[in-house]
Design a protein around this motif. Structure first.
Motif, PDB file in Angstrom:
ATOM      1  N   ARG A 142       0.695  -1.097   0.216  1.00 25.61           N
ATOM      2  CA  ARG A 142      -0.075  -0.051  -0.001  1.00 25.61           C
ATOM      3  C   ARG A 142       0.862   1.118   0.142  1.00 25.61           C
ATOM      4  O   ARG A 142       1.149   1.916   0.986  1.00 25.61           O
ATOM      5  N   PHE A 143       1.347   1.649  -1.196  1.00 31.72           N
ATOM      6  CA  PHE A 143       2.088   2.995  -1.347  1.00 31.72           C
ATOM      7  C   PHE A 143       1.451   3.589  -2.630  1.00 31.72           C
ATOM      8  O   PHE A 143       1.202   3.031  -3.435  1.00 31.72           O
ATOM      9  N   HIS A 144       1.311   4.883  -2.413  1.00 35.55           N
ATOM     10  CA  HIS A 144       0.707   5.771  -3.134  1.00 35.55           C
ATOM     11  C   HIS A 144       1.540   5.839  -4.555  1.00 35.55           C
ATOM     12  O   HIS A 144       2.648   5.683  -4.545  1.00 35.55           O
ATOM     13  N   THR A 145       0.814   5.779  -5.835  1.00 36.23           N
ATOM     14  CA  THR A 145       1.418   5.736  -7.187  1.00 36.23           C
ATOM     15  C   THR A 145       2.282   6.810  -7.289  1.00 36.23           C
ATOM     16  O   THR A 145       3.562   6.648  -7.764  1.00 36.23           O
ATOM     17  N   GLY A 146       2.150   8.041  -6.704  1.00 33.01           N
ATOM     18  CA  GLY A 146       2.991   9.058  -6.911  1.00 33.01           C
ATOM     19  C   GLY A 146       4.237   8.793  -6.193  1.00 33.01           C
ATOM     20  O   GLY A 146       5.188   9.211  -6.589  1.00 33.01           O
ATOM     21  N   GLU A 147       4.176   8.285  -5.135  1.00 35.79           N
ATOM     22  CA  GLU A 147       5.484   7.996  -4.191  1.00 35.79           C
ATOM     23  C   GLU A 147       6.397   6.859  -4.880  1.00 35.79           C
ATOM     24  O   GLU A 147       7.547   7.190  -5.140  1.00 35.79           O
ATOM     25  N   ILE A 148       5.750   6.056  -5.467  1.00 36.16           N
ATOM     26  CA  ILE A 148       6.463   5.007  -6.398  1.00 36.16           C
ATOM     27  C   ILE A 148       6.891   5.798  -7.728  1.00 36.16           C
ATOM     28  O   ILE A 148       8.194   5.302  -7.964  1.00 36.16           O
ATOM     29  N   ILE A 149       6.381   6.420  -8.430  1.00 35.52           N
ATOM     30  CA  ILE A 149       6.618   7.201  -9.548  1.00 35.52           C
ATOM     31  C   ILE A 149       8.116   8.107  -9.135  1.00 35.52           C
ATOM     32  O   ILE A 149       9.177   8.045  -9.716  1.00 35.52           O
ATOM     33  N   LEU A 150       8.085   8.972  -7.894  1.00 38.95           N
ATOM     34  CA  LEU A 150       9.295   9.556  -7.521  1.00 38.95           C
ATOM     35  C   LEU A 150      10.365   8.485  -7.227  1.00 38.95           C
ATOM     36  O   LEU A 150      11.499   8.812  -7.403  1.00 38.95           O
ATOM     37  N   SER A 151      10.028   7.602  -6.286  1.00 43.68           N
ATOM     38  CA  SER A 151      11.176   6.886  -5.984  1.00 43.68           C
ATOM     39  C   SER A 151      11.680   5.905  -7.201  1.00 43.68           C
ATOM     40  O   SER A 151      13.119   5.855  -7.333  1.00 43.68           O
ATOM     41  N   SER A 152      11.137   5.702  -8.122  1.00 47.47           N
ATOM     42  CA  SER A 152      11.673   4.629  -9.081  1.00 47.47           C
ATOM     43  C   SER A 152      12.208   5.779 -10.205  1.00 47.47           C
ATOM     44  O   SER A 152      13.264   5.362 -10.791  1.00 47.47           O
TER      45      SER A 152
END
Length: 278
Positions: A142-152
């Protein structure tokens, strides 16, 4: 090399699915908080909402980022760029390169986690993870897609700076996510077992403190895989007795915040909106 990467990607997915199933069974047999006692329907809704985020993120990473990570990895290798490649030129053995890759990636994850708590803009996305008041193994996804995009996106630079090979990144992520699933699980481990394990890796008793509603506890225990980063960074903390811990975020406790739409829109809504909707 491509065949190895494909095999590791498949193994990563398989390990995540197996880990999810096994830990859900253990949660059912030996729960710590037992959030869903007598309510299979609520547990199912919780699982579907969390996994909707997880599957969306996995798809985005696969489509938009894995290829870019591969390019960055190949470029660093061909140009002998990055810390580990420079050390290898000075005699670092191949196994040292891999061990270094795992340790440096885990250090980056610790630092990135701290940054997500300290920078208000990033916290708006990361709080989606912390708002889960019924934390279990599915919370690991459960991680927001915005966080995942920034992290990636940031990971592209990290791959270049460290000199990571893509298979090393996939190996780290497989190990890391297995531990992340484990320490989010609602498990009742014997204290001595948890204590022994947390000398090396993050455990349920340790990570539950990180999900506390009390901010000084929320801002502790940032490690993902290895627990020693918190001791080095002086962010290690325990809570005794653990049963008195309250998990979640007070300002995101409404029914709306437990639905898929609410999870996706949470970073863009003010906390006051939640209180008025209760």
């Amino acid at each position: 090399m491509q065949a190895l990467i494909n095999l590791m990607e498949q193994s990563q997915v398989l390990a995540a699915v197996i880990g999810l199933v096994i830990l859900m069974m253990l949660e059912q047999a030996h729960p710590f908080f037992d959030f869903f006692k007598g309510s299979i329907k609520e547990k199912g809704k919780h699982l579907l909402a969390n996994m909707a985020l997880g599957l969306t993120n996995a798809l985005i990473i696969s489509v938009f980022f894995v290829g870019t990570w591969l390019w960055a990895s190949n470029w660093a290798y061909e140009h002998q760029f990055g810390l580990l490649n420079w050390l290898q030129l000075s005699g670092l053995p191949a196994w040292g390169h891999t061990v270094g890759a795992i340790l440096l990636m885990d250090l980056w994850m610790y630092l990135w986690h701290v940054i997500n708590h300290k920078v208000p803009f990033l916290w708006r996305f990361h709080r989606v993870h912390h708002a889960d008041a019924k934390m279990d193994v599915t919370t690991a996804s459960r991680f927001h897609t915005g966080e995942i995009i920034l992290s990636s996106a940031l990971r592209i630079g990290i791959i270049l700076l460290i000199g990571l090979q893509l298979w090393e990144l996939l190996l780290y992520e497989t190990l890391m996510f297995a531990v992340v699933q484990f320490h989010h699980a609602d498990l009742a481990l014997p204290e001595k077992v948890d204590q022994a394990l947390r000398a090396v890796i993050v455990t349920p008793a340790m990570h539950k403190v990180h999900h506390s509603r009390w901010q000084p506890e929320t801002d502790s225990n940032y490690s993902s895989l290895f627990s020693f980063w918190d001791r080095i960074g002086k962010t290690f903390r325990l809570h005794n007795p653990l049963k008195t811990l309250r998990i979640g975020l007070d300002e995101f406790d409404s029914e709306q915040d437990r639905k898929v739409k609410g999870l996706f829109t949470m970073p863009f809504r003010k906390a006051d909106d939640q209180n008025s909707s209760k």
